[in-house]
Motif scaffolding. Structure first.
Motif, PDB file in Angstrom:
ATOM      1  N   ALA A 172      12.749  -1.446   1.691  1.00 49.40           N
ATOM      2  CA  ALA A 172      13.473  -1.504   0.425  1.00 49.40           C
ATOM      3  C   ALA A 172      12.896  -2.576  -0.489  1.00 49.40           C
ATOM      4  CB  ALA A 172      14.957  -1.774   0.684  1.00 49.40           C
ATOM      5  N   VAL A 173      12.387  -3.660   0.096  1.00 55.92           N
ATOM      6  CA  VAL A 173      11.786  -4.727  -0.700  1.00 55.92           C
ATOM      7  C   VAL A 173      10.531  -4.211  -1.399  1.00 55.92           C
ATOM      8  CG1 VAL A 173      10.598  -6.955  -0.572  1.00 55.92           C
ATOM      9  CG2 VAL A 173      12.752  -6.601   0.671  1.00 55.92           C
ATOM     10  N   TYR A 174       9.686  -3.491  -0.664  1.00 54.86           N
ATOM     11  CA  TYR A 174       8.447  -2.982  -1.255  1.00 54.86           C
ATOM     12  C   TYR A 174       8.722  -1.885  -2.286  1.00 54.86           C
ATOM     13  CZ  TYR A 174       6.112  -5.700   2.322  1.00 54.86           C
ATOM     14  OH  TYR A 174       5.678  -6.727   3.115  1.00 54.86           O
ATOM     15  N   ARG A 175       9.785  -1.103  -2.080  1.00 56.80           N
ATOM     16  CA  ARG A 175      10.142  -0.100  -3.084  1.00 56.80           C
ATOM     17  C   ARG A 175      10.552  -0.789  -4.387  1.00 56.80           C
ATOM     18  NH1 ARG A 175      12.555   2.629   1.372  1.00 56.80           N
ATOM     19  NH2 ARG A 175      14.599   1.764   0.854  1.00 56.80           N
ATOM     20  N   ALA A 176      11.355  -1.839  -4.278  1.00 53.40           N
ATOM     21  CA  ALA A 176      11.791  -2.549  -5.485  1.00 53.40           C
ATOM     22  C   ALA A 176      10.612  -3.202  -6.185  1.00 53.40           C
ATOM     23  CB  ALA A 176      12.836  -3.606  -5.118  1.00 53.40           C
ATOM     24  N   ILE A 177       9.683  -3.751  -5.398  1.00 50.93           N
ATOM     25  CA  ILE A 177       8.485  -4.374  -5.989  1.00 50.93           C
ATOM     26  C   ILE A 177       7.640  -3.322  -6.688  1.00 50.93           C
ATOM     27  CG2 ILE A 177       6.300  -5.497  -5.448  1.00 50.93           C
ATOM     28  CD1 ILE A 177       7.782  -7.046  -3.249  1.00 50.93           C
ATOM     29  N   GLY A 178       7.422  -2.189  -6.012  1.00 50.41           N
ATOM     30  CA  GLY A 178       6.578  -1.125  -6.567  1.00 50.41           C
ATOM     31  C   GLY A 178       7.135  -0.586  -7.879  1.00 50.41           C
ATOM     32  N   GLU A 179       8.459  -0.456  -7.975  1.00 48.02           N
ATOM     33  CA  GLU A 179       9.070   0.070  -9.194  1.00 48.02           C
ATOM     34  C   GLU A 179       8.908  -0.878 -10.386  1.00 48.02           C
ATOM     35  OE1 GLU A 179      13.059   0.692  -8.024  1.00 48.02           O
ATOM     36  OE2 GLU A 179      12.622   2.443  -6.770  1.00 48.02           O
ATOM     37  N   GLN A 180       8.734  -2.164 -10.109  1.00 44.19           N
ATOM     38  CA  GLN A 180       8.680  -3.161 -11.185  1.00 44.19           C
ATOM     39  C   GLN A 180       7.254  -3.525 -11.595  1.00 44.19           C
ATOM     40  OE1 GLN A 180      11.484  -4.190 -12.555  1.00 44.19           O
ATOM     41  NE2 GLN A 180      10.633  -5.662 -14.011  1.00 44.19           N
ATOM     42  N   LEU A 181       6.261  -3.085 -10.827  1.00 49.74           N
ATOM     43  CA  LEU A 181       4.886  -3.451 -11.139  1.00 49.74           C
ATOM     44  C   LEU A 181       4.432  -2.833 -12.456  1.00 49.74           C
ATOM     45  CD1 LEU A 181       3.189  -3.145  -7.653  1.00 49.74           C
ATOM     46  CD2 LEU A 181       3.612  -5.246  -8.946  1.00 49.74           C
ATOM     47  N   PRO A 182       3.619  -3.515 -13.232  1.00 47.37           N
ATOM     48  CA  PRO A 182       3.091  -2.961 -14.478  1.00 47.37           C
ATOM     49  C   PRO A 182       2.284  -1.684 -14.218  1.00 47.37           C
ATOM     50  CG  PRO A 182       2.648  -5.325 -14.367  1.00 47.37           C
ATOM     51  CD  PRO A 182       3.151  -4.913 -13.017  1.00 47.37           C
ATOM     52  N   ALA A 238       0.813  -1.213   0.000  1.00 43.58           N
ATOM     53  CA  ALA A 238       0.000   0.000   0.000  1.00 43.58           C
ATOM     54  C   ALA A 238       0.845   1.261   0.000  1.00 43.58           C
ATOM     55  CB  ALA A 238      -0.942  -0.006   1.206  1.00 43.58           C
ATOM     56  N   THR A 239       2.069   1.161   0.511  1.00 44.49           N
ATOM     57  CA  THR A 239       2.935   2.350   0.579  1.00 44.49           C
ATOM     58  C   THR A 239       3.644   2.628  -0.736  1.00 44.49           C
ATOM     59  OG1 THR A 239       4.832   1.049   1.344  1.00 44.49           O
ATOM     60  CG2 THR A 239       3.333   1.911   3.027  1.00 44.49           C
ATOM     61  N   THR A 240       3.855   1.605  -1.555  1.00 51.22           N
ATOM     62  CA  THR A 240       4.605   1.799  -2.803  1.00 51.22           C
ATOM     63  C   THR A 240       3.776   1.509  -4.047  1.00 51.22           C
ATOM     64  OG1 THR A 240       5.426  -0.480  -2.722  1.00 51.22           O
ATOM     65  CG2 THR A 240       6.784   1.220  -1.686  1.00 51.22           C
ATOM     66  N   ALA A 241       2.697   0.750  -3.904  1.00 56.55           N
ATOM     67  CA  ALA A 241       1.869   0.400  -5.055  1.00 56.55           C
ATOM     68  C   ALA A 241       0.400   0.393  -4.655  1.00 56.55           C
ATOM     69  CB  ALA A 241       2.281  -0.966  -5.601  1.00 56.55           C
ATOM     70  N   PRO A 242      -0.130   1.551  -4.277  1.00 50.73           N
ATOM     71  CA  PRO A 242      -1.536   1.594  -3.861  1.00 50.73           C
ATOM     72  C   PRO A 242      -2.457   1.188  -5.002  1.00 50.73           C
ATOM     73  CG  PRO A 242      -0.650   3.810  -4.179  1.00 50.73           C
ATOM     74  CD  PRO A 242       0.510   2.883  -4.251  1.00 50.73           C
ATOM     75  N   GLY A 243      -3.457   0.422  -4.676  1.00 50.90           N
ATOM     76  CA  GLY A 243      -4.435   0.021  -5.666  1.00 50.90           C
ATOM     77  C   GLY A 243      -4.256  -1.387  -6.181  1.00 50.90           C
ATOM     78  N   VAL A 244      -3.087  -2.013  -5.953  1.00 50.48           N
ATOM     79  CA  VAL A 244      -2.934  -3.393  -6.409  1.00 50.48           C
ATOM     80  C   VAL A 244      -3.772  -4.300  -5.511  1.00 50.48           C
ATOM     81  CG1 VAL A 244      -0.589  -2.967  -7.222  1.00 50.48           C
ATOM     82  CG2 VAL A 244      -0.937  -3.907  -4.938  1.00 50.48           C
TER      83      VAL A 244
END
Length: 388
Positions: free
Chosen positions: A378-388, A29-35
């Protein structure tokens, strides 16, 4: 809206899976809200279980047949030898600690002079007192002759006791070297004790002696609750605690198609774009499933603390054998691993241009590091940057 399918790792069952997935939802929710997060609970339907309630676990000590089925509750020699294999000089150090300081008169032999000469003799011969070759004995004897513990221990012990201590130290050193070299052939206790007796006799012990005593037990005390006696007595409890994780891995490698098929069926129900996010064995399941055939709608593969690259390199990955490349239909692959996580492996060196590694640092030691990914921003930041 992107659908993230989380594939959990070994040994994870309810209620812990719900807690873990809740933490991932909060982190995303902090790096990819809405997924939207969908959990693939393969452990509940395909995970390992003791189908016969643990009938394969041997009975407690004393219930079987044969020699020494009952394990002594005190002074268990296996505990002592475990300590000596870990530190062959432990018993010698214990003796040296108890040595009283004394002044050597002029012209008198220095403490340890005679045993040092005998050790040099063993180093020159490279064989036990009865002439049989002992691999590594020459190096072990030469090293022990140089030990600064030899003098103080000689002060504290008589010739008889010192001979046995040195013989055990030599035998433990040789065995530890063989273990480090992954020698698959190790001697039983009787053969080990025979070697100790021959070495002790050469070093000055009486032929009828045994060398057992308080000092021998003292060397083993730090392992009283960690060694083989504890493990054997609590084998059922230890198995109950460990079998879900170990069993999951073994079952997947032997019969993993059910887990892969379950993931295919789950993905087919989701609206694209879909991202597969697998932790540990979950990452292996995701990678294997994608390699074995296209998964329509899956646009990104993410593995976290996973052993997939290691299995591929060792030839154990079911769907792909090194050096075969990834099939073209496998989507972009983000692989995260913590440098301190001994179960996390790098993918990029094996699949250049197809996988991208991100090294994280939870500042936790192993094995905590293997589970600390999901509290690492840092894990969630890396995930958020790679999400479509």
């Amino acid at each position: 809206m992107t659908a993230v399918v989380f594939i959990h790792g070994t040994g994870v069952r309810e209620p812990h899976l719900t807690t873990l997935s809740g933490r991932i939802v909060s982190g995303l929710a902090t790096t990819a809200p809405g997924v939207r997060l969908t959990v693939y609970d393969w452990g509940g339907c395909h995970g390992a279980a003791l189908a016969a309630s643990g009938a394969s676990i041997p009975a407690a000590p004393g219930a079987g047949t044969g020699r020494n089925t009952e394990i002594s509750s005190e002074g268990d020699e296996a505990e002592v030898w475990a300590r000596l294999y870990d530190d062959p000089s432990a018993e010698l150090a214990a003796a040296a600690t108890g040595a009283a300081r004394r002044v050597t008169p002029p012209g008198a032999a220095l403490p340890g002079e005679r045993p040092r000469a005998l050790l040099h003799g063993l180093a020159a011969r490279g064989t036990a007192g009865d002439g049989r070759p002992v691999p590594g004995l020459a190096e072990a004897a030469a090293g022990l002759a140089r030990s600064p513990l030899l003098g103080p221990a000689s002060d504290a012990l008589g010739q008889e006791a010192l001979a046995w201590v040195l013989a055990r130290a030599l035998t433990a050193t040789v065995t530890a070297q063989q273990l480090a070299a992954d020698n698959p052939l190790q001697s039983v206790g009787d053969e080990r004790d025979a070697t100790v007796a021959v070495l002790a006799a050469y070093l000055g012990a009486a032929p009828s002696g045994t060398g057992r005593g308080p000092l021998l037990r003292l060397a083993g005390r730090p392992l009283v609750h960690l060694g083989s006696r504890y493990a054997v007595r609590r084998r059922r409890a230890l198995t109950d605690a460990a079998h879900p994780a170990a069993g999951d891995i073994l079952k997947y490698l032997a019969r993993g198609e059910g887990m892969r098929q379950g993931l295919r069926e789950l993905v087919a129900t989701l609206e694209p774009p879909v991202v597969l996010l697998g932790h540990s064995l979950g990452g292996i399941i995701a990678l294997d499933t994608l390699i074995s055939g296209p998964l329509p709608g899956v646009e990104v593969l993410m593995t976290v603390g996973s052993q997939g690259p290691f299995l591929y390199e060792t030839g154990a990955l079911p769907s792909l054998v090194h050096p075969d490349p990834l099939p073209a239909h496998v989507p972009p692959w983000l692989n995260l691993y913590d440098r301190r996580d001994l179960l996390g492996y790098a993918a990029e060196p094996l699949f250049p241009g197809r996988a991208r590694d991100v090294a994280t640092d939870s500042r936790q030691p192993f094995p905590v590091a293997h589970s600390a990914y999901w509290t690492d921003p840092a894990v969630y930041r890396a995930i958020g940057e790679q999400l479509p």
